[in-house]
Scaffold this motif. Structure first.
Motif, PDB file in Angstrom:
ATOM      1  N   ILE A 251     -13.096 -11.193  41.990  1.00 17.97           N
ATOM      2  CA  ILE A 251     -13.798 -10.279  41.081  1.00 17.97           C
ATOM      3  C   ILE A 251     -13.181  -8.891  41.167  1.00 17.97           C
ATOM      4  O   ILE A 251     -12.917  -8.244  40.151  1.00 17.97           O
ATOM      5  CB  ILE A 251     -15.305 -10.250  41.398  1.00 17.97           C
ATOM      6  CG1 ILE A 251     -15.954 -11.580  41.007  1.00 17.97           C
ATOM      7  CG2 ILE A 251     -16.001  -9.097  40.683  1.00 17.97           C
ATOM      8  CD1 ILE A 251     -17.342 -11.777  41.574  1.00 17.97           C
TER       9      ILE A 251
ATOM     10  N   ILE B  59     -24.756 -10.901  43.238  1.00 15.82           N
ATOM     11  CA  ILE B  59     -25.365  -9.797  42.479  1.00 15.82           C
ATOM     12  C   ILE B  59     -24.968  -8.446  43.065  1.00 15.82           C
ATOM     13  O   ILE B  59     -24.445  -7.580  42.356  1.00 15.82           O
ATOM     14  CB  ILE B  59     -26.901  -9.943  42.424  1.00 15.82           C
ATOM     15  CG1 ILE B  59     -27.271 -11.121  41.540  1.00 15.82           C
ATOM     16  CG2 ILE B  59     -27.550  -8.669  41.902  1.00 15.82           C
ATOM     17  CD1 ILE B  59     -28.744 -11.466  41.560  1.00 15.82           C
TER      18      ILE B  59
ATOM     19  N   ILE C  11     -21.066  -7.681  42.974  1.00 13.38           N
ATOM     20  CA  ILE C  11     -20.587  -7.372  41.626  1.00 13.38           C
ATOM     21  C   ILE C  11     -20.976  -5.948  41.245  1.00 13.38           C
ATOM     22  O   ILE C  11     -20.174  -5.212  40.667  1.00 13.38           O
ATOM     23  CB  ILE C  11     -21.106  -8.406  40.604  1.00 13.38           C
ATOM     24  CG1 ILE C  11     -20.399  -9.737  40.805  1.00 13.38           C
ATOM     25  CG2 ILE C  11     -20.894  -7.918  39.176  1.00 13.38           C
ATOM     26  CD1 ILE C  11     -20.960 -10.873  39.975  1.00 13.38           C
TER      27      ILE C  11
ATOM     28  N   LEU D 171     -19.060  -5.154  34.920  1.00 16.94           N
ATOM     29  CA  LEU D 171     -20.138  -6.124  35.145  1.00 16.94           C
ATOM     30  C   LEU D 171     -19.858  -7.436  34.415  1.00 16.94           C
ATOM     31  O   LEU D 171     -20.059  -8.520  34.966  1.00 16.94           O
ATOM     32  CB  LEU D 171     -21.475  -5.541  34.681  1.00 16.94           C
ATOM     33  CG  LEU D 171     -22.050  -4.415  35.534  1.00 16.94           C
ATOM     34  CD1 LEU D 171     -23.263  -3.798  34.844  1.00 16.94           C
ATOM     35  CD2 LEU D 171     -22.416  -4.917  36.908  1.00 16.94           C
ATOM     36  N   THR D 172     -19.387  -7.331  33.185  1.00 15.88           N
ATOM     37  CA  THR D 172     -19.043  -8.530  32.418  1.00 15.88           C
ATOM     38  C   THR D 172     -17.948  -9.324  33.107  1.00 15.88           C
ATOM     39  O   THR D 172     -18.057 -10.545  33.273  1.00 15.88           O
ATOM     40  CB  THR D 172     -18.599  -8.150  30.992  1.00 15.88           C
ATOM     41  OG1 THR D 172     -19.647  -7.429  30.353  1.00 15.88           O
ATOM     42  CG2 THR D 172     -18.234  -9.374  30.176  1.00 15.88           C
TER      43      THR D 172
ATOM     44  N   TYR E 223     -19.363 -11.021  36.392  1.00 16.09           N
ATOM     45  CA  TYR E 223     -20.232 -12.187  36.202  1.00 16.09           C
ATOM     46  C   TYR E 223     -19.497 -13.361  35.563  1.00 16.09           C
ATOM     47  O   TYR E 223     -19.782 -14.518  35.897  1.00 16.09           O
ATOM     48  CB  TYR E 223     -21.478 -11.810  35.398  1.00 16.09           C
ATOM     49  CG  TYR E 223     -22.488 -11.101  36.256  1.00 16.09           C
ATOM     50  CD1 TYR E 223     -23.138 -11.768  37.288  1.00 16.09           C
ATOM     51  CD2 TYR E 223     -22.761  -9.753  36.073  1.00 16.09           C
ATOM     52  CE1 TYR E 223     -24.037 -11.115  38.106  1.00 16.09           C
ATOM     53  CE2 TYR E 223     -23.664  -9.096  36.887  1.00 16.09           C
ATOM     54  CZ  TYR E 223     -24.300  -9.782  37.899  1.00 16.09           C
ATOM     55  OH  TYR E 223     -25.191  -9.133  38.711  1.00 16.09           O
TER      56      TYR E 223
ATOM     57  N   SER F 249     -18.246  -3.089  40.583  1.00 17.66           N
ATOM     58  CA  SER F 249     -18.276  -2.430  39.276  1.00 17.66           C
ATOM     59  C   SER F 249     -18.352  -0.920  39.411  1.00 17.66           C
ATOM     60  O   SER F 249     -17.699  -0.184  38.667  1.00 17.66           O
ATOM     61  CB  SER F 249     -19.468  -2.929  38.459  1.00 17.66           C
ATOM     62  OG  SER F 249     -19.345  -4.304  38.207  1.00 17.66           O
TER      63      SER F 249
ATOM     64  N   ASN G  31     -17.338 -14.903  38.375  1.00 24.38           N
ATOM     65  CA  ASN G  31     -18.201 -15.588  39.332  1.00 24.38           C
ATOM     66  C   ASN G  31     -18.740 -16.903  38.765  1.00 24.38           C
ATOM     67  O   ASN G  31     -18.697 -17.932  39.427  1.00 24.38           O
ATOM     68  CB  ASN G  31     -19.353 -14.665  39.739  1.00 24.38           C
ATOM     69  CG  ASN G  31     -20.174 -15.261  40.840  1.00 24.38           C
ATOM     70  OD1 ASN G  31     -19.666 -15.594  41.897  1.00 24.38           O
ATOM     71  ND2 ASN G  31     -21.458 -15.401  40.604  1.00 24.38           N
ATOM     72  N   THR G  32     -19.220 -16.874  37.532  1.00 27.65           N
ATOM     73  CA  THR G  32     -19.815 -18.069  36.938  1.00 27.65           C
ATOM     74  C   THR G  32     -18.772 -19.147  36.679  1.00 27.65           C
ATOM     75  O   THR G  32     -18.995 -20.323  37.008  1.00 27.65           O
ATOM     76  CB  THR G  32     -20.549 -17.712  35.631  1.00 27.65           C
ATOM     77  OG1 THR G  32     -21.515 -16.699  35.925  1.00 27.65           O
ATOM     78  CG2 THR G  32     -21.230 -18.912  35.034  1.00 27.65           C
TER      79      THR G  32
ATOM     80  N   THR H 129     -24.484 -17.172  42.025  1.00 24.86           N
ATOM     81  CA  THR H 129     -25.061 -16.113  41.193  1.00 24.86           C
ATOM     82  C   THR H 129     -25.941 -15.205  42.032  1.00 24.86           C
ATOM     83  O   THR H 129     -25.847 -13.980  41.931  1.00 24.86           O
ATOM     84  CB  THR H 129     -25.870 -16.727  40.034  1.00 24.86           C
ATOM     85  OG1 THR H 129     -24.994 -17.537  39.244  1.00 24.86           O
ATOM     86  CG2 THR H 129     -26.478 -15.644  39.158  1.00 24.86           C
TER      87      THR H 129
ATOM     88  N   HIS I 292     -14.751 -15.400  45.944  1.00 26.24           N
ATOM     89  CA  HIS I 292     -15.315 -14.882  44.688  1.00 26.24           C
ATOM     90  C   HIS I 292     -15.223 -13.358  44.651  1.00 26.24           C
ATOM     91  O   HIS I 292     -14.817 -12.781  43.641  1.00 26.24           O
ATOM     92  CB  HIS I 292     -16.780 -15.313  44.535  1.00 26.24           C
ATOM     93  CG  HIS I 292     -16.952 -16.729  44.135  1.00 26.24           C
ATOM     94  ND1 HIS I 292     -17.268 -17.101  42.859  1.00 26.24           N
ATOM     95  CD2 HIS I 292     -16.865 -17.886  44.829  1.00 26.24           C
ATOM     96  CE1 HIS I 292     -17.364 -18.407  42.782  1.00 26.24           C
ATOM     97  NE2 HIS I 292     -17.124 -18.911  43.978  1.00 26.24           N
TER      98      HIS I 292
END
Length: 186
Positions: free
Chosen positions: A57, A164, A167, A79-80, A83, A171, A86-87, A160, A53
């Motif tokens: 990312i 955190i 990410i 950040l967008t 996430y 970022s 990742n999701t 998730t 992941h």
């Protein structure tokens, strides 16, 4: 229908969706690799797939900055991207694992539950000291009644929480803004 397609055709969504799809497939390949070498591929052994992941990312942020942002990437964009990758990766990986443990080899799930019960019994003394006998028994019985479908949401929630900090760091590393708009040059 065209408005929905146009909404998802933006690079800020399309690119992370594709990277997330690839992430989910790579996580499933990691799961299959653990399965093929004889390790129970659920539980503590599978936690290492967070590395996949993180790499994806970072790759998505780098690619977006290089190809879409022309060398620039705002923090909110990174950040967008992080996430969403990742999701989507966790959802795709969770569903693929669910289909595998439901249709291909259900014994993987039963082995996982047995391993969880053994781990809980090994740490019973410490757990009872911390949470009490009644709560331990409730937790122990809860492991036995776990359904296969819980794997999907378990995958999403764990990823998730574990992603955190990575990410945020990714970022901040890839963030590069154009500050020329703040200067008064004629």
């Amino acid at each position: 229908m065209k408005s929905i397609i146009a909404y998802f055709n933006k690079p800020i969504l399309k690119l992370p969706l594709l990277f997330g799809l690839v992430t989910g497939v790579l996580v499933f390949i990691f799961f299959l690799g653990l399965y093929l070498i004889g390790i129970v591929p659920l539980g503590n052994n599978k936690v290492l797939d967070i590395g996949i992941h993180i790499i994806m990312i970072a790759g998505a942020c780098w690619y977006y900055r290089k190809k879409v942002g022309n060398g620039f990437l705002h923090l909110w964009e990174a950040l967008t991207i992080g996430y969403v990758v990742n999701t989507i990766g966790a959802l795709v990986g969770g569903w693929l694992i669910y289909f595998f443990i439901t249709y291909a080899d259900p014994s993987v799930f039963t082995d996982y539950l047995a391993q969880m019960k053994v781990l809980m019994l090994d740490g019973k003394k410490e757990l009872v000291k911390n949470i009490g006998e009644a709560e331990f028994l409730k937790m122990y019985n809860g492991v036995g009644s776990m359904q296969r479908s819980e794997i999907i949401m378990d995958e999403v929630s764990k990823k998730t929480l574990m992603a955190i900090i990575p990410i945020l760091v990714i970022s901040l590393i890839f963030r590069k803004q154009d500050y020329g708009v703040f200067q008064n040059k004629p």
